[in-house]
Design a protein around this motif. Structure first.
Motif, PDB file in Angstrom:
ATOM      1  N   GLN A 105       5.337   4.692   3.864  1.00  0.00           N
ATOM      2  CA  GLN A 105       4.810   5.775   4.775  1.00  0.00           C
ATOM      3  C   GLN A 105       5.632   7.021   4.514  1.00  0.00           C
ATOM      4  OE1 GLN A 105       2.913   5.364   8.595  1.00  0.00           O
ATOM      5  NE2 GLN A 105       4.287   3.766   8.935  1.00  0.00           N
TER       6      GLN A 105
ATOM      7  N   ASN B   4       0.974   9.492   3.113  1.00  0.00           N
ATOM      8  CA  ASN B   4       0.641   8.210   3.054  1.00  0.00           C
ATOM      9  C   ASN B   4       1.282   7.867   4.577  1.00  0.00           C
ATOM     10  OD1 ASN B   4      -0.238   5.790   2.811  1.00  0.00           O
ATOM     11  ND2 ASN B   4       1.355   5.197   1.563  1.00  0.00           N
TER      12      ASN B   4
ATOM     13  N   ARG C 132      -0.818   4.053   8.872  1.00  0.00           N
ATOM     14  CA  ARG C 132      -0.916   2.586   8.343  1.00  0.00           C
ATOM     15  C   ARG C 132      -0.516   1.617   9.538  1.00  0.00           C
ATOM     16  NH1 ARG C 132       2.749   2.368   4.769  1.00  0.00           N
ATOM     17  NH2 ARG C 132       1.828   0.441   3.767  1.00  0.00           N
ATOM     18  N   ASN C 133      -1.100   0.482   9.566  1.00  0.00           N
ATOM     19  CA  ASN C 133      -0.755  -0.635  10.330  1.00  0.00           C
ATOM     20  C   ASN C 133       0.127  -1.619   9.346  1.00  0.00           C
ATOM     21  OD1 ASN C 133      -0.681  -2.785  11.798  1.00  0.00           O
ATOM     22  ND2 ASN C 133      -2.991  -2.981  11.963  1.00  0.00           N
ATOM     23  N   VAL C 134       1.377  -1.019   9.287  1.00  0.00           N
ATOM     24  CA  VAL C 134       2.480  -1.791   8.328  1.00  0.00           C
ATOM     25  C   VAL C 134       2.689  -3.274   8.897  1.00  0.00           C
ATOM     26  CG1 VAL C 134       3.439   0.271   7.447  1.00  0.00           C
ATOM     27  CG2 VAL C 134       4.346  -0.483   9.505  1.00  0.00           C
TER      28      VAL C 134
ATOM     29  N   THR D 169      -4.905   8.502   9.780  1.00  0.00           N
ATOM     30  CA  THR D 169      -4.025   8.226   8.393  1.00  0.00           C
ATOM     31  C   THR D 169      -2.987   7.227   8.579  1.00  0.00           C
ATOM     32  OG1 THR D 169      -2.800  10.067   8.448  1.00  0.00           O
ATOM     33  CG2 THR D 169      -4.810  10.150   7.364  1.00  0.00           C
TER      34      THR D 169
ATOM     35  N   LYS E 147      -7.641   0.478  12.253  1.00  0.00           N
ATOM     36  CA  LYS E 147      -7.162  -0.142  11.255  1.00  0.00           C
ATOM     37  C   LYS E 147      -6.445  -1.409  11.825  1.00  0.00           C
ATOM     38  CE  LYS E 147      -6.496   3.346   8.649  1.00  0.00           C
ATOM     39  NZ  LYS E 147      -5.422   4.331   8.040  1.00  0.00           N
TER      40      LYS E 147
ATOM     41  N   ASP F 202       0.749  -1.176   0.103  1.00  0.00           N
ATOM     42  CA  ASP F 202       0.141   0.025   0.162  1.00  0.00           C
ATOM     43  C   ASP F 202       0.821   1.296   0.166  1.00  0.00           C
ATOM     44  OD1 ASP F 202      -2.463  -1.082   0.044  1.00  0.00           O
ATOM     45  OD2 ASP F 202      -2.741  -0.988   1.823  1.00  0.00           O
TER      46      ASP F 202
END
Length: 93
Positions: free
Chosen positions: A19, A30, A44-46, A42, A81, A16
């Motif tokens: 970041q 992002n 992200r759950n990497v 915003t 998330k 996706d």
């Protein structure tokens, strides 16, 4: 050592998109933003954490400070998330 090996194997995973503070698609960035509200929806759950506690344990393992763990893991919760597995109920007979 196995946890370190797994962390190393997945540390540069940019599913996706990575970041960044640069514009990404129709989003201004992002990833997480420390401007505005208390939490960043915003983020992200990497690592694909399933719960706040799993996120917290990871933060402790990699040496984040308590306030960093609280802010990031709470931001994931604020943005809904966490990757919760779908519950399947057994069918009635």
């Amino acid at each position: 050592m196995a946890k370190f090996a797994e962390l190393e194997r997945t540390s540069s995973n940019c599913t996706d998109g990575c970041q960044t503070s640069f514009k990404y698609g129709n989003q201004p960035w992002n990833g997480c933003s420390t401007t505005g509200d208390i939490f960043s929806a915003t983020c992200r759950n990497v690592r694909n954490f399933k719960t706040y506690y799993e996120c917290r344990d990871h933060g402790l393992f990699v040496g984040w400070r308590n306030n960093e763990i609280w802010w990031y893991c709470s931001s994931l919760a604020a943005g809904n998330k966490y990757k919760v597995a779908e519950l399947k109920r057994p069918g009635r007979q």
